[in-house]
Design an enzyme around this catalytic site. Sequence first.
Site, PDB file in Angstrom:
ATOM      1  CE  LYS A  22      78.498  74.835  74.180  1.00 50.62           C
ATOM      2  NZ  LYS A  22      78.405  74.478  75.613  1.00 50.62           N
ATOM      3  CG  ASN A  23      75.251  76.640  76.165  1.00 49.56           C
ATOM      4  OD1 ASN A  23      75.819  75.543  76.155  1.00 49.56           O
ATOM      5  ND2 ASN A  23      75.905  77.770  76.399  1.00 49.56           N
ATOM      6  NE  ARG A  93      79.800  72.132  84.778  1.00 53.13           N
ATOM      7  CZ  ARG A  93      79.563  71.788  86.024  1.00 53.13           C
ATOM      8  NH1 ARG A  93      80.452  71.131  86.701  1.00 53.13           N
ATOM      9  NH2 ARG A  93      78.435  72.130  86.604  1.00 53.13           N
ATOM     10  CB  CYS A 117      85.363  72.308  83.912  1.00 58.04           C
ATOM     11  SG  CYS A 117      84.485  73.845  83.712  1.00 58.04           S
ATOM     12  NE  ARG A 122      80.624  75.227  84.812  1.00 59.79           N
ATOM     13  CZ  ARG A 122      80.472  75.139  83.499  1.00 59.79           C
ATOM     14  NH1 ARG A 122      81.466  74.767  82.742  1.00 59.79           N
ATOM     15  NH2 ARG A 122      79.324  75.414  82.929  1.00 59.79           N
ATOM     16  N   PRO A 123      79.632  73.839  91.216  1.00 61.20           N
ATOM     17  CG  PRO A 123      78.868  75.043  93.075  1.00 61.20           C
ATOM     18  CD  PRO A 123      79.782  75.152  91.875  1.00 61.20           C
ATOM     19  CB  VAL A 124      75.397  69.886  90.665  1.00 58.38           C
ATOM     20  CG1 VAL A 124      76.033  70.080  89.301  1.00 58.38           C
ATOM     21  CG2 VAL A 124      76.022  68.704  91.393  1.00 58.38           C
ATOM     22  CG  ASP A 125      75.122  73.798  95.887  1.00 61.88           C
ATOM     23  OD1 ASP A 125      75.643  74.068  94.781  1.00 61.88           O
ATOM     24  OD2 ASP A 125      74.827  74.682  96.720  1.00 61.88           O
ATOM     25  CG  LEU A 126      72.061  76.165  93.781  1.00 60.56           C
ATOM     26  CD1 LEU A 126      72.112  77.413  92.912  1.00 60.56           C
ATOM     27  CD2 LEU A 126      71.470  76.504  95.149  1.00 60.56           C
ATOM     28  CG  ASP A 307      78.638  81.030  77.871  1.00 59.62           C
ATOM     29  OD1 ASP A 307      79.380  80.822  78.843  1.00 59.62           O
ATOM     30  OD2 ASP A 307      77.668  80.299  77.578  1.00 59.62           O
ATOM     31  CB  ILE A 329      79.064  83.586  85.948  1.00 58.94           C
ATOM     32  CG1 ILE A 329      78.149  84.742  85.514  1.00 58.94           C
ATOM     33  CG2 ILE A 329      78.300  82.256  85.987  1.00 58.94           C
ATOM     34  CD1 ILE A 329      76.912  84.972  86.343  1.00 58.94           C
ATOM     35  NE  ARG A 399      82.733  71.432  75.351  1.00 53.81           N
ATOM     36  CZ  ARG A 399      82.483  72.323  76.321  1.00 53.81           C
ATOM     37  NH1 ARG A 399      83.458  72.985  76.876  1.00 53.81           N
ATOM     38  NH2 ARG A 399      81.270  72.543  76.734  1.00 53.81           N
TER      39      ARG A 399
HETATM   40  C1  LIG Z   1      73.987  82.410  85.208  1.00 55.96           C
HETATM   41  C2  LIG Z   1      74.914  82.082  84.090  1.00 55.96           C
HETATM   42  O1  LIG Z   1      75.476  82.954  83.470  1.00 55.96           O
HETATM   43  N1  LIG Z   1      75.049  80.781  83.796  1.00 55.96           N
HETATM   44  C3  LIG Z   1      75.988  80.316  82.789  1.00 55.96           C
HETATM   45  C4  LIG Z   1      76.501  78.950  83.178  1.00 55.96           C
HETATM   46  O2  LIG Z   1      75.444  78.041  83.238  1.00 55.96           O
HETATM   47  P1  LIG Z   1      75.618  76.758  84.159  1.00 55.96           P
HETATM   48  O3  LIG Z   1      74.298  76.108  84.158  1.00 55.96           O
HETATM   49  O4  LIG Z   1      76.827  75.974  83.786  1.00 55.96           O
HETATM   50  O5  LIG Z   1      75.962  77.411  85.518  1.00 55.96           O
HETATM   51  P2  LIG Z   1      74.922  78.027  86.524  1.00 55.96           P
HETATM   52  O6  LIG Z   1      74.059  79.017  85.837  1.00 55.96           O
HETATM   53  O7  LIG Z   1      74.272  76.886  87.178  1.00 55.96           O
HETATM   54  O8  LIG Z   1      75.885  78.751  87.535  1.00 55.96           O
HETATM   55  C5  LIG Z   1      75.707  80.094  87.945  1.00 55.96           C
HETATM   56  C6  LIG Z   1      76.422  80.311  89.260  1.00 55.96           C
HETATM   57  O9  LIG Z   1      75.778  79.561  90.282  1.00 55.96           O
HETATM   58  C7  LIG Z   1      76.675  78.720  90.946  1.00 55.96           C
HETATM   59  N2  LIG Z   1      75.981  77.440  91.230  1.00 55.96           N
HETATM   60  C8  LIG Z   1      75.337  76.781  90.226  1.00 55.96           C
HETATM   61  C9  LIG Z   1      74.675  75.597  90.451  1.00 55.96           C
HETATM   62  C10 LIG Z   1      74.685  75.066  91.755  1.00 55.96           C
HETATM   63  O10 LIG Z   1      74.115  74.014  92.029  1.00 55.96           O
HETATM   64  N3  LIG Z   1      75.339  75.750  92.728  1.00 55.96           N
HETATM   65  C11 LIG Z   1      75.987  76.929  92.503  1.00 55.96           C
HETATM   66  O11 LIG Z   1      76.563  77.510  93.403  1.00 55.96           O
HETATM   67  C12 LIG Z   1      77.818  78.524  89.954  1.00 55.96           C
HETATM   68  O12 LIG Z   1      79.038  78.194  90.613  1.00 55.96           O
HETATM   69  C13 LIG Z   1      77.871  79.862  89.274  1.00 55.96           C
HETATM   70  O13 LIG Z   1      78.625  80.777  90.012  1.00 55.96           O
HETATM   71  O14 LIG Z   1      77.461  78.523  82.264  1.00 55.96           O
HETATM   72  C14 LIG Z   1      76.983  78.350  80.957  1.00 55.96           C
HETATM   73  C15 LIG Z   1      78.158  77.894  80.119  1.00 55.96           C
HETATM   74  O15 LIG Z   1      79.244  78.754  80.265  1.00 55.96           O
HETATM   75  C16 LIG Z   1      76.383  79.648  80.466  1.00 55.96           C
HETATM   76  O16 LIG Z   1      75.831  79.456  79.206  1.00 55.96           O
HETATM   77  C17 LIG Z   1      75.350  80.192  81.431  1.00 55.96           C
HETATM   78  O17 LIG Z   1      74.880  81.459  80.993  1.00 55.96           O
HETATM   79  C1  LIG Z   2      81.452  76.701  79.133  1.00 53.96           C
HETATM   80  C2  LIG Z   2      80.508  76.376  78.261  1.00 53.96           C
HETATM   81  O1  LIG Z   2      79.913  75.162  78.231  1.00 53.96           O
HETATM   82  P1  LIG Z   2      79.844  74.093  79.422  1.00 53.96           P
HETATM   83  O2  LIG Z   2      78.855  74.651  80.391  1.00 53.96           O
HETATM   84  O3  LIG Z   2      79.342  72.845  78.752  1.00 53.96           O
HETATM   85  O4  LIG Z   2      81.211  73.941  80.014  1.00 53.96           O
HETATM   86  C3  LIG Z   2      80.033  77.363  77.248  1.00 53.96           C
HETATM   87  O5  LIG Z   2      79.044  77.087  76.548  1.00 53.96           O
HETATM   88  O6  LIG Z   2      80.657  78.434  77.152  1.00 53.96           O
END
Ligand SMILES: CC(=O)N[C@H]1[C@@H](OP(=O)(O)OP(=O)(O)OC[C@H]2O[C@@H](n3ccc(=O)[nH]c3=O)[C@H](O)[C@@H]2O)O[C@H](CO)[C@@H](O)[C@@H]1O
Ligand SMILES: C=C(OP(=O)(O)O)C(=O)O
Length: 420
Positions: A22-23, A93, A117, A122-126, A307, A329, A399
């Site tokens: 999925k991912n 997301r 969620c 889960r910010p997207v600032d990066l 995960d 995380i 999902r």
């Molecule tokens: C590193 C990690 O294990 N990432 C997991 C994350 O990916 P996903 O892509 O959802 O999350 P990120 O890897 O971006 O987040 C990692 C960390 O960085 C922080 N963050 C992220 C983006 C940003 O713009 N700013 C910021 O501060 C997040 O809050 C978090 O603490 O969730 C997915 C679904 O559960 C998992 O498959 C990924 O393995």
């Molecule tokens: C939390 C997950 O997915 P999502 O990042 O789409 O919320 C996940 O795959 O475990």
Amino acid sequence: MDRIRIRGGKPLHGAIPISGAKNATLPLMAAGLLTDGPLVLENAPDLADIATMGALLAQHGLTVTHDKAARTITLSGAATNLEAPYDIVRKMRASVLVLGPLLARFGEAKVSLPGGCAIGTRPVDLHLKGLEQMGAAIELDSGYIHAKAPAGGLRGARIIFPTVSVGATENLLMAAALAEGTTELVNAAREPEIGDLAMCLMRMGARVEGIGTDRLTVEGVRSLGAATHPIIPDRIEAGTYACAAAITGGQVMLEGARLADLGAVVRVLRDAGVDVAERNDGLMVSRLNGLHGTDVMTEPFPGFATDMQAQFMALMCIADGASMITETIFENRFMHVPELMRMGARIKYHGQSAIVRGVPKLSGAPVMATDLRASVSLVLAGLAAQGETIVNRVYHLDRGYEAVERKLAAVGADIERIGA
Ligand SMILES: CC(=O)N[C@H]1[C@@H](OP(=O)(O)OP(=O)(O)OC[C@H]2O[C@@H](n3ccc(=O)[nH]c3=O)[C@H](O)[C@@H]2O)O[C@H](CO)[C@@H](O)[C@@H]1O
Ligand SMILES: C=C(OP(=O)(O)O)C(=O)O
């Protein structure tokens, strides 16, 4: 609303085919925005999230065909609508992954902010800062990200991530593929799904170096073309079914699973007393003796995957001794704890760590979960528990787990999906 009923206590024996990840599939589908295509993704899983991404891309103007019998997704055409609406983004997301491709190819995008969620903020600032470094002008207004590329398009940049982010690495990798000049992504995430995305982009004509490392270098090209790409097997589905074999004291062949993709998960399972053997066509997982309490901390790949945290916790509920499980995380990824406790587990948590004290037996109960991996951890607990477990809110499972009840029933579990 569907529920899953499990009557526990049956050791699992047989083979489980592992679906495409999925991912990996979600970012690969977003990459369909970078080309007129066709982009053909093979080994595609049939999941609710895949349908959601298909709907998102279709409303952008792409032609999306999911041939479930052939397990392929074909994407073609160019986006005519550059807006990703709240109604779809709030469901999933990963929708935010359309931002980089739309901006790189069409110079503009309006994408709903995904928001938090159940598992965290889960910010997207990066993602946004990286795109700004590539020249984009970004404004946040009325819950939407409004992004505009400079005249002449996005420009290559050296982007150093302060924390490892899977989503930001994927968004910027896709944006960089069509940017002018060279982009360097430093402290990039190394998850296998990122390598898979990079391989697919290369098949489309992108120039990427450093795949599998934390430093990706992308030489932008003017356009990307058609490609056919096989999606990697789902390492989290494989890890989940490895825990299913282990929690029931059974032996299961995980067809197609790849040892290297599981990173530290294999090491931790072995430490806990689970036998994991690599075979030509997958992984053989068995547990003949008792389980030992084992500490884990979630980390970016190749560390122990967040995960897999809930599933491993379910396993540790019946281990000898105590385990400390630390989630680094996400700030709120312990929602399975109270539900596991309703099944007889002994768990205490404080902040980011939980202590699990193993008990000899869990007992079945009606339970409910608020996210994907938490739900499946309750299924695992139900497989080992005495009596009947009803898992509510199966839509979370749908999902990310294809035919979960059919795959488990085929290896001897007493499990069925029932209507409300
Ligand atoms: C590193 C990690 O294990 N990432 C997991 C994350 O990916 P996903 O892509 O959802 O999350 P990120 O890897 O971006 O987040 C990692 C960390 O960085 C922080 N963050 C992220 C983006 C940003 O713009 N700013 C910021 O501060 C997040 O809050 C978090 O603490 O969730 C997915 C679904 O559960 C998992 O498959 C990924 O393995
Ligand atoms: C939390 C997950 O997915 P999502 O990042 O789409 O919320 C996940 O795959 O475990």
